[in-house]
Enzyme design. Structure first.
Site, short mmCIF file in Angstrom:
data_model
loop_
_atom_site.label_atom_id
_atom_site.label_comp_id
_atom_site.label_asym_id
_atom_site.label_seq_id
_atom_site.Cartn_x
_atom_site.Cartn_y
_atom_site.Cartn_z
N ASP A 215 0.85 -1.18 0.00
CA ASP A 215 0.00 0.00 0.00
C ASP A 215 0.89 1.24 0.00
OD1 ASP A 215 -3.00 0.89 0.58
OD2 ASP A 215 -1.67 2.20 1.73
N ILE A 216 0.58 2.21 -0.87
CA ILE A 216 1.36 3.45 -0.93
C ILE A 216 0.99 4.32 0.26
CG2 ILE A 216 1.87 5.51 -2.30
CD1 ILE A 216 1.07 3.91 -4.80
N ASN A 223 -2.71 13.12 -4.24
CA ASN A 223 -3.87 13.55 -5.03
C ASN A 223 -4.40 14.91 -4.57
OD1 ASN A 223 -4.13 11.46 -6.90
ND2 ASN A 223 -5.29 10.18 -5.48
N ASP A 232 -1.54 9.66 -10.38
CA ASP A 232 -1.39 8.61 -11.39
C ASP A 232 0.07 8.28 -11.65
OD1 ASP A 232 -4.13 8.51 -11.63
OD2 ASP A 232 -4.22 9.59 -13.55
N GLU A 258 -4.68 2.36 -4.43
CA GLU A 258 -3.23 2.48 -4.26
C GLU A 258 -2.59 1.20 -3.74
OE1 GLU A 258 -5.02 4.35 -0.45
OE2 GLU A 258 -5.56 4.05 -2.54
#
Length: 342
Positions: A215-216, A223, A232, A258
């Site tokens: 997971d980022i 964003n 993106d 993500e």
């Protein structure tokens, strides 16, 4: 690239397919013909292996088994309109081929009967005018069947090209349906399919199978602060690093949002943890910036959970343990790798 079959090959494959289907009592439906034409031609190794496995077990091909084979190898994504339409077109083309071969067989048989009748009648004649007449009829019949065979050859060659083009298009659509459009790595569908496949192999061959759930960290911040285009780009960077870090047998995929996931066959949990840290460290060292303005957007970090497949467990349990390890990594400060508690 697929190459169109020659007339001789197309006719040979068609005859073999018909013979096998007749021998096994398989209805000559277009979808069944598709399966067995590809089987005898060897165009689809995966299909060939699946059929050979069934033959080795009991050799019986029920309507349900035939339906399952067709859906698995020709309509992987049935809900996808493009695949569905291509599948229908393929069936129509193959049906046309069957009709052409049937007509050719009928024409050839009629020609043979006609020549036999003429030869029989000829044996009772001895005047030159009658002989000329018989010769003329034979020449006419021979010319007629020759023209029909030429037309059949052209038709079969054209149909063969159409079939190969359709097969190539189906394969492209299949690949697209299993690929995440943004990151150009596998999507959730591809992962789910590989998970089932690799877990079976690991069980049969008694090999290790591990999973990375990633997971980022603070992805929403990218964003909200810089816009979705930067978000993106963050996803693309992670996908590129993940793809370059794994081996050919591994399956990296975007799991959703993500989250990324990676299936690692023939990999111990120690090696899986090591790989996860390599990916995490390499990504964290890269500064994301605007190439034109030089504006920096910050560093990308990952939290990663690692789990090992246990014989006999559900696949949901296997994935859930990696997910739980991922959340422990986030709870402990993020930007770290945590393996499951064994």
């Amino acid at each position: 690239m697929l190459v169109a079959d020659t007339f001789a090959n197309a006719q040979e494959y068609a005859e073999k397919a018909h013979a096998i289907m007749a021998q096994r009592g398989i209805p000559a439906a277009p979808s069944n013909y598709t399966i067995w034409y590809d089987y005898v031609s060897g165009k689809n190794p995966s299909l060939t292996s699946a059929i050979d496995e069934i033959i080795q077990k009991d050799g019986l091909f029920s309507a349900e088994i035939s339906k399952d084979l067709y859906e698995k190898f020709y309509l992987v994504e049935q809900q996808d309109e493009h695949i569905h339409e291509a599948g229908i077109k393929l069936q129509e083309t193959l049906k046309h081929v069957v009709e052409q071969i049937t007509v050719a067989g009928s024409d050839t048989e009629n020609y043979g009967n006609k020549i036999t009748d003429l030869a029989t009648d000829l044996s009772d004649q001895d005047d030159s005018e009658t002989l000329k007449k018989f010769v003329a009829e034979i020449v006419q019949e021979t010319a007629s069947i020759t023209e029909k065979n030429k037309a059949l050859q052209n038709q079969l060659q054209q149909s063969s090209k159409e079939i190969n083009n359709l097969q190539e298009n189906l394969e492209k659509v299949k690949i697209e349906s299993l690929t995440d459009a943004l990151t150009e790595i596998g999507n959730r569908k591809q992962f789910d399919l590989k998970l089932v496949e690799e877990s079976k192999i690991a069980t049969i061959e008694d090999t290790e199978l591990c999973l990375l759930m990633m997971d980022i960290d603070h992805f929403k911040k990218f964003n909200d602060t810089y816009g979705h285009r930067v978000g993106d780009e963050v996803l693309k960077v992670v996908a590129r690093h993940l793809k370059s870090a794994v081996k050919g047998q591994d399956t990296p995929a975007r799991y959703g949002g993500e989250e990324f996931i990676c299936l690692l066959p023939n990999t111990s949990i120690h090696d899986a943890e090591s790989l996860a840290n390599q990916v995490r460290e390499k990504i964290s060292k890269q500064v994301l910036k605007n190439k034109k303005t030089g504006q920096e957007f910050g560093r990308i970090t990952l939290s990663i959970g690692v789990s090992k497949h246990v014989r006999g467990e559900s696949l949901e349990g296997f994935v859930q343990r990696a997910d739980e390890a991922l959340y422990r990594a986030k709870d402990q400060g993020r930007n770290r790798v945590i393996k499951e508690i064994i």
